[in-house]
Design a protein around this motif. Sequence first.
Motif, PDB file in Angstrom:
ATOM      1  N   UNK A 114       8.330 -38.393 -16.516  1.00 17.44           N
ATOM      2  CA  UNK A 114       7.648 -37.486 -15.892  1.00 17.44           C
ATOM      3  C   UNK A 114       8.304 -36.128 -15.964  1.00 17.44           C
ATOM      4  N   UNK A 115       7.872 -34.962 -15.527  1.00 17.58           N
ATOM      5  CA  UNK A 115       8.416 -33.696 -15.466  1.00 17.58           C
ATOM      6  C   UNK A 115       7.686 -32.908 -14.126  1.00 17.58           C
ATOM      7  N   UNK A 116       8.264 -32.405 -13.137  1.00 21.58           N
ATOM      8  CA  UNK A 116       7.641 -31.767 -12.108  1.00 21.58           C
ATOM      9  C   UNK A 116       7.825 -30.159 -12.499  1.00 21.58           C
ATOM     10  N   UNK A 117       6.969 -29.498 -12.321  1.00 24.21           N
ATOM     11  CA  UNK A 117       7.346 -28.037 -12.607  1.00 24.21           C
ATOM     12  C   UNK A 117       6.208 -26.986 -11.916  1.00 24.21           C
ATOM     13  N   UNK A 118       6.668 -25.832 -11.665  1.00 20.33           N
ATOM     14  CA  UNK A 118       5.547 -24.944 -11.652  1.00 20.33           C
ATOM     15  C   UNK A 118       5.923 -23.496 -12.189  1.00 20.33           C
ATOM     16  N   UNK A 119       4.798 -22.742 -12.371  1.00 19.98           N
ATOM     17  CA  UNK A 119       4.972 -21.633 -13.323  1.00 19.98           C
ATOM     18  C   UNK A 119       4.854 -20.167 -12.543  1.00 19.98           C
ATOM     19  N   UNK A 120       5.472 -19.171 -12.980  1.00 20.14           N
ATOM     20  CA  UNK A 120       5.654 -17.712 -12.259  1.00 20.14           C
ATOM     21  C   UNK A 120       4.293 -17.145 -12.547  1.00 20.14           C
ATOM     22  N   UNK A 121       3.625 -17.658 -13.874  1.00 15.19           N
ATOM     23  CA  UNK A 121       2.380 -16.938 -14.062  1.00 15.19           C
ATOM     24  C   UNK A 121       1.783 -17.904 -14.809  1.00 15.19           C
ATOM     25  N   UNK A 122       0.316 -17.685 -14.740  1.00 10.99           N
ATOM     26  CA  UNK A 122      -0.679 -18.659 -15.640  1.00 10.99           C
ATOM     27  C   UNK A 122      -0.408 -18.559 -17.196  1.00 10.99           C
ATOM     28  N   UNK A 123      -0.221 -19.789 -18.017  1.00 11.31           N
ATOM     29  CA  UNK A 123      -0.125 -19.571 -19.293  1.00 11.31           C
ATOM     30  C   UNK A 123      -0.620 -21.034 -19.924  1.00 11.31           C
ATOM     31  N   UNK A 124      -0.770 -20.769 -21.296  1.00  8.42           N
ATOM     32  CA  UNK A 124      -1.230 -21.909 -21.994  1.00  8.42           C
ATOM     33  C   UNK A 124       0.134 -22.403 -22.651  1.00  8.42           C
ATOM     34  N   UNK A 125       0.300 -23.731 -22.321  1.00 11.54           N
ATOM     35  CA  UNK A 125       1.527 -24.518 -22.849  1.00 11.54           C
ATOM     36  C   UNK A 125       1.135 -25.713 -23.922  1.00 11.54           C
ATOM     37  N   UNK A 126       1.894 -25.900 -24.755  1.00  5.12           N
ATOM     38  CA  UNK A 126       1.789 -26.764 -25.846  1.00  5.12           C
ATOM     39  C   UNK A 126       3.003 -28.151 -25.525  1.00  5.12           C
ATOM     40  N   UNK A 182       9.453 -39.391 -26.980  1.00  9.84           N
ATOM     41  CA  UNK A 182       9.943 -38.103 -26.660  1.00  9.84           C
ATOM     42  C   UNK A 182       8.615 -37.032 -26.395  1.00  9.84           C
ATOM     43  N   UNK A 183       8.934 -36.063 -25.079  1.00 11.29           N
ATOM     44  CA  UNK A 183       8.153 -35.228 -24.979  1.00 11.29           C
ATOM     45  C   UNK A 183       8.696 -33.877 -24.805  1.00 11.29           C
ATOM     46  N   UNK A 184       7.862 -32.837 -25.447  1.00 15.18           N
ATOM     47  CA  UNK A 184       8.643 -31.379 -25.499  1.00 15.18           C
ATOM     48  C   UNK A 184       7.480 -30.508 -24.899  1.00 15.18           C
ATOM     49  N   UNK A 185       7.478 -29.715 -23.883  1.00 15.59           N
ATOM     50  CA  UNK A 185       6.613 -28.713 -23.556  1.00 15.59           C
ATOM     51  C   UNK A 185       7.275 -27.300 -24.162  1.00 15.59           C
ATOM     52  N   UNK A 186       6.442 -26.678 -24.837  1.00 15.51           N
ATOM     53  CA  UNK A 186       6.550 -25.338 -25.496  1.00 15.51           C
ATOM     54  C   UNK A 186       5.809 -24.292 -25.153  1.00 15.51           C
ATOM     55  N   UNK A 187       6.316 -23.031 -24.863  1.00 16.08           N
ATOM     56  CA  UNK A 187       5.603 -21.918 -24.558  1.00 16.08           C
ATOM     57  C   UNK A 187       4.687 -21.172 -25.718  1.00 16.08           C
ATOM     58  N   UNK A 188       4.074 -20.266 -25.586  1.00 13.70           N
ATOM     59  CA  UNK A 188       3.278 -19.573 -26.808  1.00 13.70           C
ATOM     60  C   UNK A 188       4.334 -19.133 -27.982  1.00 13.70           C
ATOM     61  N   UNK A 189       5.493 -18.828 -27.640  1.00 14.37           N
ATOM     62  CA  UNK A 189       6.283 -18.604 -28.685  1.00 14.37           C
ATOM     63  C   UNK A 189       6.975 -19.535 -29.265  1.00 14.37           C
ATOM     64  N   UNK A 190       6.789 -20.891 -29.185  1.00 12.57           N
ATOM     65  CA  UNK A 190       7.493 -21.869 -29.519  1.00 12.57           C
ATOM     66  C   UNK A 190       8.841 -22.370 -29.044  1.00 12.57           C
TER      67      UNK A 190
END
Length: 150
Positions: A108-120, A86-94
């Motif tokens: 796999x997971x394909x994505x694009x972000x509206x703004x640059x950010x660090x993810x976990x 299992x894998x999860x992608x979390x933002x800075x607020x968990x």
Amino acid sequence: MYAMRIIKIFSVLIILFFAASLSANAQCKAFAKKDCLPTLSPYTHDGNYHAAVLVEGEEAELYKTFYSDMEYRVAVVGEGKLPAVEFRILDENKNVIYSNKDHNYAKTWDFKLESSRQLKLVVKVSSFNKPGDVPASGCVAIMFGFKVKK
């Protein structure tokens, strides 16, 4: 005399431990190149090989910065002897942005972000062993690919 013998034995054990761990890391990197890298296509590999030996029920975390002008693919592949990974992608607020558990454990997971950010990225090997069984262990590879938006 006895203390010297203990020191020699202890030194040999330490050397063997490090040699085994280096060998496991090398095998995991080879696994990542052979089995995980092809899943990034047609994305360009970012050049980093993230791989580790995990045991059933064990979890690992990885932080990565993603930029707004890119399209990304994350690939997480476990060796065949492991149960589902299992894998999860979390933002800075968990907050969970994506979980492959909701998508039949997709690799796999394909994505694009509206703004640059660090993810976990949190990776966990499921536990399917019965009480008394020896838990399975094996390499889990995590790789990232990108495309520049046109």
